[in-house]
Scaffold this motif. Structure first.
Motif, PDB file in Angstrom:
ATOM      1  N   GLN A   1       6.333  -1.050  -7.058  1.00  0.00           N
ATOM      2  CA  GLN A   1       5.348   0.017  -7.145  1.00  0.00           C
ATOM      3  C   GLN A   1       4.323  -0.319  -8.236  1.00  0.00           C
ATOM      4  O   GLN A   1       3.109  -0.212  -8.022  1.00  0.00           O
ATOM      5  CB  GLN A   1       6.038   1.349  -7.429  1.00  0.00           C
TER       6      GLN A   1
ATOM      7  N   ASP B   1       0.798  -1.233   0.000  1.00  0.00           N
ATOM      8  CA  ASP B   1       0.000   0.000   0.000  1.00  0.00           C
ATOM      9  C   ASP B   1       0.828   1.280   0.000  1.00  0.00           C
ATOM     10  O   ASP B   1       0.513   2.209  -0.745  1.00  0.00           O
ATOM     11  CB  ASP B   1      -0.987   0.012   1.170  1.00  0.00           C
TER      12      ASP B   1
ATOM     13  N   HIS C   1       0.175  -1.327  -7.787  1.00  0.00           N
ATOM     14  CA  HIS C   1      -0.937  -0.743  -8.545  1.00  0.00           C
ATOM     15  C   HIS C   1      -1.788  -1.845  -9.185  1.00  0.00           C
ATOM     16  O   HIS C   1      -3.023  -1.780  -9.158  1.00  0.00           O
ATOM     17  CB  HIS C   1      -0.430   0.230  -9.615  1.00  0.00           C
TER      18      HIS C   1
ATOM     19  N   ARG D   1       1.942   2.826  -3.494  1.00  0.00           N
ATOM     20  CA  ARG D   1       1.016   3.434  -4.446  1.00  0.00           C
ATOM     21  C   ARG D   1       0.964   4.951  -4.329  1.00  0.00           C
ATOM     22  O   ARG D   1       0.690   5.629  -5.303  1.00  0.00           O
ATOM     23  CB  ARG D   1      -0.390   2.856  -4.279  1.00  0.00           C
ATOM     24  N   GLY D   2       1.229   5.485  -3.166  1.00  0.00           N
ATOM     25  CA  GLY D   2       1.060   6.917  -2.967  1.00  0.00           C
ATOM     26  C   GLY D   2       2.334   7.738  -2.959  1.00  0.00           C
ATOM     27  O   GLY D   2       2.296   8.906  -2.593  1.00  0.00           O
ATOM     28  N   VAL D   3       3.470   7.157  -3.328  1.00  0.00           N
ATOM     29  CA  VAL D   3       4.727   7.906  -3.266  1.00  0.00           C
ATOM     30  C   VAL D   3       5.261   8.181  -4.661  1.00  0.00           C
ATOM     31  O   VAL D   3       4.965   7.468  -5.613  1.00  0.00           O
ATOM     32  CB  VAL D   3       5.804   7.172  -2.421  1.00  0.00           C
TER      33      VAL D   3
ATOM     34  N   HIS E   1      -3.888  -3.569  -6.491  1.00  0.00           N
ATOM     35  CA  HIS E   1      -4.986  -2.702  -6.057  1.00  0.00           C
ATOM     36  C   HIS E   1      -6.112  -2.694  -7.094  1.00  0.00           C
ATOM     37  O   HIS E   1      -7.290  -2.827  -6.744  1.00  0.00           O
ATOM     38  CB  HIS E   1      -4.461  -1.287  -5.807  1.00  0.00           C
TER      39      HIS E   1
END
Length: 145
Positions: A126, A86, A130, A89-91, A133
């Protein structure tokens, strides 16, 4: 020779546990274990530590354990905590680069020591995070000698 690891996504442990008994690297395609799986020589514990130490700043001794799904004489399937995929995904690129540098300088750990190798590996993870997800899958790893 060594141990080979195939990371893949599955909806749950029951789906992840349905691994053909004779599975070998040359027999594995994308369909048996979910699309977009990855082969590597990097242990799941090492991947978990790379992400959680480098991106989340968690000390190595606080990295959560893996969950054993299946233990068979020929292979094992383990589930990685979602906290491993998780955060990726946001970096952005800077965070991935910083994590690679941090991991390459952590003493007394196994895994790639070159920051660029770690950076490439984290970029692969990474993209994998994705795909997991988008498919609604959780991360698993098939391990065999």
């Amino acid at each position: 020779m060594g141990v080979t690891y195939k990371y893949f996504g599955a909806r749950d442990g029951a789906a992840a546990a349905r691994v053909p008994l004779s599975m070998r690297p040359e027999e594995l395609g994308g369909d048996e274990l979910g699309q977009g799986g990855m082969f590597t020589k990097i242990k799941p514990e090492t991947v978990a530590a790379m992400v959680l130490t480098g991106i989340e700043g968690i000390p190595l001794h606080r990295v959560p354990p893996l969950e054993l799904v299946v233990l068979h004489p020929d292979y094992a399937v383990v589930k990685l905590p979602m906290t491993v995929v998780d955060p990726l995904r946001g970096v952005g690129e800077e965070s991935v680069g910083a994590a690679a540098f941090i991991w390459s300088t952590v003493p007394d750990r196994s895994g790639p020591r070159d920051a660029f190798d770690v950076y490439r590996l984290l970029n692969e993870w990474q993209a994998f995070s994705h795909r997991l997800h988008e498919a609604g899958h959780q991360p698993y790893c098939l391990v065999w000698p």
